[in-house]
Design a protein around this motif. Structure first.
Motif, PDB file in Angstrom:
ATOM      1  N   HIS A 168      17.390  16.939  -4.983  1.00 31.68           N
ATOM      2  CA  HIS A 168      16.974  16.756  -6.372  1.00 31.68           C
ATOM      3  C   HIS A 168      15.612  16.068  -6.469  1.00 31.68           C
ATOM      4  CE1 HIS A 168      21.073  17.864  -7.180  1.00 31.68           C
ATOM      5  NE2 HIS A 168      21.519  16.814  -6.513  1.00 31.68           N
ATOM      6  N   ILE A 169      14.946  16.296  -7.566  1.00 31.20           N
ATOM      7  CA  ILE A 169      13.713  15.582  -7.888  1.00 31.20           C
ATOM      8  C   ILE A 169      14.109  14.329  -8.644  1.00 31.20           C
ATOM      9  CG2 ILE A 169      11.551  15.661  -9.159  1.00 31.20           C
ATOM     10  CD1 ILE A 169      11.581  18.690  -8.833  1.00 31.20           C
ATOM     11  N   GLY A 170      13.756  13.169  -8.112  1.00 31.17           N
ATOM     12  CA  GLY A 170      14.152  11.919  -8.761  1.00 31.17           C
ATOM     13  C   GLY A 170      13.156  10.814  -8.487  1.00 31.17           C
ATOM     14  N   SER A 171      13.643   9.582  -8.592  1.00 26.60           N
ATOM     15  CA  SER A 171      12.769   8.421  -8.470  1.00 26.60           C
ATOM     16  C   SER A 171      12.221   8.244  -7.065  1.00 26.60           C
ATOM     17  CB  SER A 171      13.544   7.158  -8.868  1.00 26.60           C
ATOM     18  OG  SER A 171      14.661   6.960  -8.017  1.00 26.60           O
ATOM     19  N   ARG A 172      12.798   8.938  -6.089  1.00 28.27           N
ATOM     20  CA  ARG A 172      12.339   8.780  -4.714  1.00 28.27           C
ATOM     21  C   ARG A 172      11.449   9.939  -4.263  1.00 28.27           C
ATOM     22  NH1 ARG A 172      18.339   7.415  -2.756  1.00 28.27           N
ATOM     23  NH2 ARG A 172      18.470   5.230  -3.384  1.00 28.27           N
ATOM     24  N   THR A 173      11.014  10.781  -5.183  1.00 27.19           N
ATOM     25  CA  THR A 173      10.174  11.908  -4.812  1.00 27.19           C
ATOM     26  C   THR A 173       8.759  11.723  -5.341  1.00 27.19           C
ATOM     27  OG1 THR A 173      10.873  13.158  -6.768  1.00 27.19           O
ATOM     28  CG2 THR A 173      12.092  13.536  -4.731  1.00 27.19           C
ATOM     29  N   GLY A 174       7.810  12.189  -4.587  1.00 23.62           N
ATOM     30  CA  GLY A 174       6.403  12.077  -4.957  1.00 23.62           C
ATOM     31  C   GLY A 174       5.570  12.300  -3.720  1.00 23.62           C
ATOM     32  N   ILE A 175       4.408  11.647  -3.635  1.00 22.58           N
ATOM     33  CA  ILE A 175       3.541  11.814  -2.469  1.00 22.58           C
ATOM     34  C   ILE A 175       4.212  11.215  -1.238  1.00 22.58           C
ATOM     35  CG2 ILE A 175       1.344  11.197  -1.414  1.00 22.58           C
ATOM     36  CD1 ILE A 175       0.104  11.195  -4.128  1.00 22.58           C
ATOM     37  N   VAL A 176       4.213  11.961  -0.168  1.00 17.65           N
ATOM     38  CA  VAL A 176       4.659  11.491   1.135  1.00 17.65           C
ATOM     39  C   VAL A 176       3.459  11.538   2.068  1.00 17.65           C
ATOM     40  CG1 VAL A 176       6.174  11.944   3.096  1.00 17.65           C
ATOM     41  CG2 VAL A 176       7.007  12.322   0.773  1.00 17.65           C
ATOM     42  N   HIS A 177       3.079  10.402   2.634  1.00 22.20           N
ATOM     43  CA  HIS A 177       1.936  10.364   3.537  1.00 22.20           C
ATOM     44  C   HIS A 177       2.236  11.126   4.817  1.00 22.20           C
ATOM     45  CE1 HIS A 177      -0.665   8.694   6.729  1.00 22.20           C
ATOM     46  NE2 HIS A 177      -1.557   8.518   5.762  1.00 22.20           N
ATOM     47  N   GLY A 178       3.418  10.935   5.358  1.00 24.47           N
ATOM     48  CA  GLY A 178       3.844  11.688   6.523  1.00 24.47           C
ATOM     49  C   GLY A 178       3.565  11.033   7.853  1.00 24.47           C
ATOM     50  N   ASP A 179       2.602  10.098   7.903  1.00 23.65           N
ATOM     51  CA  ASP A 179       2.277   9.418   9.159  1.00 23.65           C
ATOM     52  C   ASP A 179       1.820   7.996   8.856  1.00 23.65           C
ATOM     53  OD1 ASP A 179       1.989   9.111  11.878  1.00 23.65           O
ATOM     54  OD2 ASP A 179       0.039  10.098  11.997  1.00 23.65           O
ATOM     55  N   PHE A 180       2.530   7.357   7.926  1.00 26.32           N
ATOM     56  CA  PHE A 180       2.108   6.040   7.462  1.00 26.32           C
ATOM     57  C   PHE A 180       2.554   4.977   8.457  1.00 26.32           C
ATOM     58  CE2 PHE A 180       2.156   2.132   5.044  1.00 26.32           C
ATOM     59  CZ  PHE A 180       1.010   2.230   4.271  1.00 26.32           C
ATOM     60  N   THR A 201       0.827  -1.207   0.000  1.00 24.71           N
ATOM     61  CA  THR A 201       0.000   0.000   0.000  1.00 24.71           C
ATOM     62  C   THR A 201       0.858   1.252   0.000  1.00 24.71           C
ATOM     63  OG1 THR A 201      -1.757  -1.169   1.178  1.00 24.71           O
ATOM     64  CG2 THR A 201      -1.810   1.244   1.237  1.00 24.71           C
ATOM     65  N   LEU A 202       1.929   1.244   0.802  1.00 19.46           N
ATOM     66  CA  LEU A 202       2.826   2.404   0.800  1.00 19.46           C
ATOM     67  C   LEU A 202       3.483   2.562  -0.567  1.00 19.46           C
ATOM     68  CD1 LEU A 202       4.136   4.728   2.270  1.00 19.46           C
ATOM     69  CD2 LEU A 202       5.882   3.158   3.125  1.00 19.46           C
ATOM     70  N   ALA A 203       3.867   1.447  -1.182  1.00 22.74           N
ATOM     71  CA  ALA A 203       4.447   1.519  -2.523  1.00 22.74           C
ATOM     72  C   ALA A 203       3.452   2.109  -3.518  1.00 22.74           C
ATOM     73  CB  ALA A 203       4.898   0.128  -2.970  1.00 22.74           C
ATOM     74  N   ALA A 204       2.164   1.736  -3.394  1.00 20.00           N
ATOM     75  CA  ALA A 204       1.136   2.284  -4.291  1.00 20.00           C
ATOM     76  C   ALA A 204       1.022   3.796  -4.132  1.00 20.00           C
ATOM     77  CB  ALA A 204      -0.204   1.612  -4.014  1.00 20.00           C
ATOM     78  N   ILE A 205       1.103   4.265  -2.891  1.00 19.53           N
ATOM     79  CA  ILE A 205       1.070   5.711  -2.651  1.00 19.53           C
ATOM     80  C   ILE A 205       2.247   6.379  -3.347  1.00 19.53           C
ATOM     81  CG2 ILE A 205       1.305   7.496  -0.876  1.00 19.53           C
ATOM     82  CD1 ILE A 205      -0.163   5.585   1.041  1.00 19.53           C
ATOM     83  N   HIS A 206       3.415   5.780  -3.196  1.00 16.94           N
ATOM     84  CA  HIS A 206       4.636   6.381  -3.735  1.00 16.94           C
ATOM     85  C   HIS A 206       4.709   6.298  -5.257  1.00 16.94           C
ATOM     86  CE1 HIS A 206       6.866   5.958   0.378  1.00 16.94           C
ATOM     87  NE2 HIS A 206       5.918   6.879   0.379  1.00 16.94           N
ATOM     88  N   LEU A 207       3.965   5.392  -5.851  1.00 18.46           N
ATOM     89  CA  LEU A 207       3.966   5.262  -7.310  1.00 18.46           C
ATOM     90  C   LEU A 207       2.926   6.158  -7.981  1.00 18.46           C
ATOM     91  CD1 LEU A 207       4.388   1.389  -7.658  1.00 18.46           C
ATOM     92  CD2 LEU A 207       6.032   3.128  -8.388  1.00 18.46           C
ATOM     93  N   ALA A 208       2.081   6.796  -7.187  1.00 26.53           N
ATOM     94  CA  ALA A 208       1.024   7.652  -7.766  1.00 26.53           C
ATOM     95  C   ALA A 208       1.647   8.796  -8.567  1.00 26.53           C
ATOM     96  CB  ALA A 208       0.135   8.198  -6.657  1.00 26.53           C
ATOM     97  N   ASP A 209       1.142   9.007  -9.761  1.00 28.54           N
ATOM     98  CA  ASP A 209       1.608  10.086 -10.635  1.00 28.54           C
ATOM     99  C   ASP A 209       0.923  11.385 -10.207  1.00 28.54           C
ATOM    100  OD1 ASP A 209       2.192  11.895 -12.642  1.00 28.54           O
ATOM    101  OD2 ASP A 209       1.947  10.449 -14.267  1.00 28.54           O
ATOM    102  N   VAL A 210       1.640  12.199  -9.449  1.00 27.68           N
ATOM    103  CA  VAL A 210       1.021  13.383  -8.853  1.00 27.68           C
ATOM    104  C   VAL A 210       0.541  14.382  -9.900  1.00 27.68           C
ATOM    105  CG1 VAL A 210       2.247  13.160  -6.674  1.00 27.68           C
ATOM    106  CG2 VAL A 210       3.284  14.465  -8.531  1.00 27.68           C
ATOM    107  N   ASP A 211       1.227  14.466 -11.010  1.00 24.67           N
ATOM    108  CA  ASP A 211       0.830  15.429 -12.033  1.00 24.67           C
ATOM    109  C   ASP A 211      -0.486  15.030 -12.699  1.00 24.67           C
ATOM    110  OD1 ASP A 211       3.115  17.224 -11.870  1.00 24.67           O
ATOM    111  OD2 ASP A 211       4.281  15.541 -12.643  1.00 24.67           O
TER     112      ASP A 211
END
Length: 834
Positions: free
Chosen positions: A222-234, A155-165
């Motif tokens: 930098h903006i890279g493969s590890r940037t995107g949505i951060v839940h913050g309290d997962f 589930t956390l991976a799904a959050i992090h894979l979400a295309d924010v744009d």
């Protein structure tokens, strides 16, 4: 007893009562399909949680009942930017639009009019399911626990894979400098929670803030493969699971969500592995585990590897301590804020809120303990854990005063390293030294480019004795172990990872062992600790994705294949890598490589199957963003070995150094490492520890020369005396010992600084070691050759080959002039600050 979303409600706290009539009227007017008048509203409050007050709304009319959940800001004066229910609503609405795989409740309305119930709020659907409040999952069977944890990681991976744009969250927050901003944000929040008229600041927390400010990872910029949505309290208790299946059906509590560095999210999620119930305040259990990992729950390495596989990102081994410490700090700062609200009378969570004052102290102390354990590398783990956090506060203050007075902890090997040294020395004496002549004989024969059976036999012996992959640092050992254990259940080779990964050592610890390997040109490869494989494996560990690691890293760790590193070029001054001309051009789903490389060490080896190639993907980009690194199978059409190159007459068969041409070599885009334009970033990560290994081995080469020189001097006579009795020999011997001891200290200090402060801070110490080590080894080897006379320049002794290797490293490891320039620059900066 199973806890459900409906079973954790309690009567509304008198401090958090709502104007139910006004609320019902608003909801009937705002939510389509809401039960109309004369519907009745019954409100209960969720007792679990301490942040934004959350309510269960029962709406009933003529026997028809509907349930909703209302989440609002707490009453009273709040810390700046905290409890932003508006942002929670925004992210839930975006994630719930059907374009992601993130399970979130449907949101109905957002009310920013504080006159309705006193503060802004939003309403979402009530999702009935299971809640797990204790991360140990005592109510479940072992196999069920494992399934729950896998579902959480996915589930956390799904959050992090979400295309924010694509879902409209492209401006939900800044993606770069997330950790840096988090440190400052929570430091500011903590400061607002303490001080005059409030709880006193915790010295541990202040020291932790300073350490975090000084250790923000470079990748955070930098903006890279590890940037995107951060839940913050997962965490586990913010997830709603299906009533009967190990499946997450709703992720809750998005108050701290934003865009940024997602590694902070997974580190925060892993805190139960760090927090120990037997260490927490008596009234605040359930944050972590009672033991290392309860039965059925995956170990930390397994859990991280599963997440990384699902999220398609590498684990940031070298910066993991920072992310964990940041997570503990944030948790501590949150607890401090909750405790202040409790004192002010406006905290939700009841009695549990009172515990948070002690928890804030505990999280800060735990973070410092973790940093200590990672830093005090000369002490055993038990000794490291027993150090008081108070002493670390004093140390932090001392280190902050003056870079030139940074306190070190001594370089003596720990007990486990001493034991490993004894075993390696015994292996060298028993197996490697006696085999050197036979191995060298093959290297000078017409079968030189074949593998000697003795080498393969010695490698098997080293594996069986656990003397394998000793170079793998502690923060990468977990991922390597999991990778090697992935097929255990199928192959029946359980535990192979633990046997093939070594002890998980720091740079300082490994320095003591790597020095011994440098005493023979054959030893490093026998223990799978030779260049360029170690550097290439480190690149794959740090920057490779899950598929790249499975395909290439695993066989390299097992020693079944070897690899080469193709960077240097014959037509440009490659000491300045911005000169590199090799082109890597994307055409559809492929990259096309054209270039001319030389000194590609390892490319001649018949076992070499992989080349890591550095070239330019965008010549028009900023100077240090033009280069990228890609993985190239040696058997790819267009890869042409031009010739083996000689090093002072040695071709180092069967390993070799090749001149290689790449002519329209086509590779899949998936062979790109980390991202386009990130070649320099990878190179800097690779060249710190990897190149320091050369320095460590050079000290060992000098020690071998000393041993051979003394033996020769005692055996040979000239002019009626043994050479050892000659006055000139005594003076030379003493000077050699001085050289070696001084250089060893420089190398150990560089390794220690690398462990404590990272590449950037340690660059001066590393540069000094890189200049001193080869020059010292050359002086000692030259003297040893002189004592051996004609035999010294022959192949009957290892001296000439060791000398050729040492002399090469004054260039291959970066020219002396480059390192001297670094040292001088740092010295000028230091003096200018006086």
């Amino acid at each position: 007893m199973v806890t459900t979303t409906s079973s954790v409600v309690v009567p509304v706290d008198p401090r958090h009562r709502l104007d139910e009539a006004r609320l019902l009227q608003y909801l009937q007017a705002s939510i389509p399909g809401f039960l109309p008048p004369p519907a009745t509203l019954h409100v209960l409050q969720f007792g679990h949680g301490q942040s934004n007050p959350t309510y269960l709304l029962h709406v009933e009319l003529n026997g028809v009942e509907k349930r909703f959940v209302l989440r609002k800001k707490p009453p009273g004066k709040l810390l700046q930017s905290a409890h932003a229910v508006e942002r929670e609503y925004e992210v839930l609405a975006a994630l719930g639009n059907g374009k992601t795989k993130v399970p979130v409740p449907h949101v109905y309305c957002l009310c920013t009019d504080s006159s309705v119930i006193g503060t802004p709020f939003y309403v979402m659907e009530h999702v009935e399911g299971r809640l797990f409040l204790n991360p140990s999952l005592p109510e479940l069977k072992p196999e069920e626990r494992r399934a729950i944890y896998w579902a959480m990681a996915e589930t956390l991976a799904a959050i992090h894979l979400a295309d924010v744009d694509s879902i409209g969250l492209g401006r939900y927050g800044r993606r770069e400098d997330y950790c840096k901003r988090q440190v400052e944000r929570w430091a500011a929040q903590y400061n607002l929670s303490t001080g005059e008229g409030k709880p006193s600041p915790d010295p541990n927390m202040l020291a932790l803030i300073q350490w975090l400010r000084e250790h923000v990872p470079a990748e955070d910029r930098h903006i890279g493969s590890r940037t995107g949505i951060v839940h913050g309290d997962f965490r586990l208790d913010n997830l709603v699971f299906h009533p009967t299946e190990a499946r997450v059906i709703a992720v809750l509590d998005w108050e701290l969500s934003t865009l940024g560095n997602q590694m902070s999210d997974i580190a925060y999620n892993c805190l139960p592995y760090v927090v120990k119930n037997n260490e927490t305040p008596p009234s605040a259990k359930g944050y972590g585990f009672d033991e290392e990992s309860p039965e059925g729950i995956p170990s930390l390495p397994e859990y991280l590897a599963h997440y990384c596989k699902q999220a398609a990102v590498p684990w940031p081994a070298d910066t993991w301590t920072f992310y964990t410490a940041l997570s503990l700090f944030r948790y501590g700062a949150i607890c401090a804020g909750v405790y202040l609200r409790m004192l002010q009378g406006n905290a939700s969570g009841g009695k549990r809120a009172e515990d948070t004052g002690n928890m804030a102290l505990y999280f800060a102390a735990t973070a410092l303990k973790l940093i200590q354990q990672d830093s005090m590398l000369n002490a055993s783990p038990a000794q490291s854990l027993s150090r008081s956090s108070e002493s670390f506060v004093n140390l932090a203050a001392c280190q902050a005063e003056d870079d030139n007075q940074r306190k070190t902890f001594g370089f003596a090997p720990s007990a486990r390293v001493q034991e490993l040294r004894k075993r390696i020395l015994a292996f060298m004496e028993t197996h490697i030294y006696p085999s050197e002549k036979e191995l060298s004989a093959l290297a000078f024969s017409d079968k030189k480019w074949t593998i000697h059976p003795i080498e393969e036999q010695l490698k098997k012996m080293a594996k069986s004795e656990g003397l394998w992959n000793l170079w793998i640092p502690a923060d990468s050992a977990a991922l390597a172990t999991h990778l090697l254990n992935e097929d255990n259940q199928v192959s029946g080779t359980r535990g192979v990872g633990e046997r093939l990964v070594g002890a998980g050592l720091s740079n300082l610890e490994y320095a003591h062992l790597c020095e011994i390997l440098g005493r023979s040109v054959w030893a490093p490869q026998i223990f799978n600790c030779s260049a360029p494989d170690t550097g290439n494996m480190e690149v794959l560990l740090r920057y490779g994705n899950a598929e790249q690691q499975r395909h290439w890293l695993k066989p390299l760790l097992e020693g079944n294949i070897r690899s080469g590193f193709a960077m240097t070029e014959p037509n440009v001054a490659s000491s300045d890598a911005t000169n590199i001309e090799c082109s890597i051009v994307r055409e559809g789903n492929e990259y096309v490589i054209n270039g001319h490389k030389w000194w590609t060490s390892g490319a001649m080896d018949p076992r070499c199957q992989l080349l890591i190639v550095m070239g330019k993907t965008n010549p028009k980009a900023a100077l240090h963003r033009q280069q990228s690194m890609v993985l190239v199978d040696m058997n790819t059409p267009g890869v042409k070995i031009v010739r083996p190159l000689l090093v002072f007459g040695y071709d180092d068969a069967p390993h070799g150094h090749a001149e290689v041409k790449f002519e329209n070599v086509r590779i899949p885009v998936s062979n790109l490492l980390l991202g386009e334009g990130r070649g320099f970033e990878i190179a800097q990560g690779r060249l710190g520890p990897g190149r320091l290994h050369h320095c460590m081995r050079l000290v060992g080469a000098a020690e071998r020369a000393m041993d051979l020189m003394v033996q020769r001097a005692k055996e040979r006579k000239a002019f009626g005396k043994t050479l050892a009795q000659q006055g000139s020999f005594s003076s030379m011997l003493a000077k050699c010992r001085l050289d070696i001891e001084q250089t060893r200290l420089l190398v150990l200090n560089a390794a220690n600084e690398l462990d404590l402060y990272g590449n950037k801070v340690a660059k001066g110490a590393i540069a000094m070691a890189k200049v001193a080590a080869p020059n010292t080894a050359l002086r000692v080897l030259d003297n040893a050759i002189q004592v051996h006379g004609a035999g010294g320049v022959s192949s009957d002794f290892p001296l000439s080959h060791l000398w050729a290797s040492a002399r090469t490293l004054r260039i291959a490891d970066g020219p002396d002039e480059v390192h001297l320039g670094t040292i001088a620059k740092l010295e000028l900066q230091r003096v200018s600050k006086l």
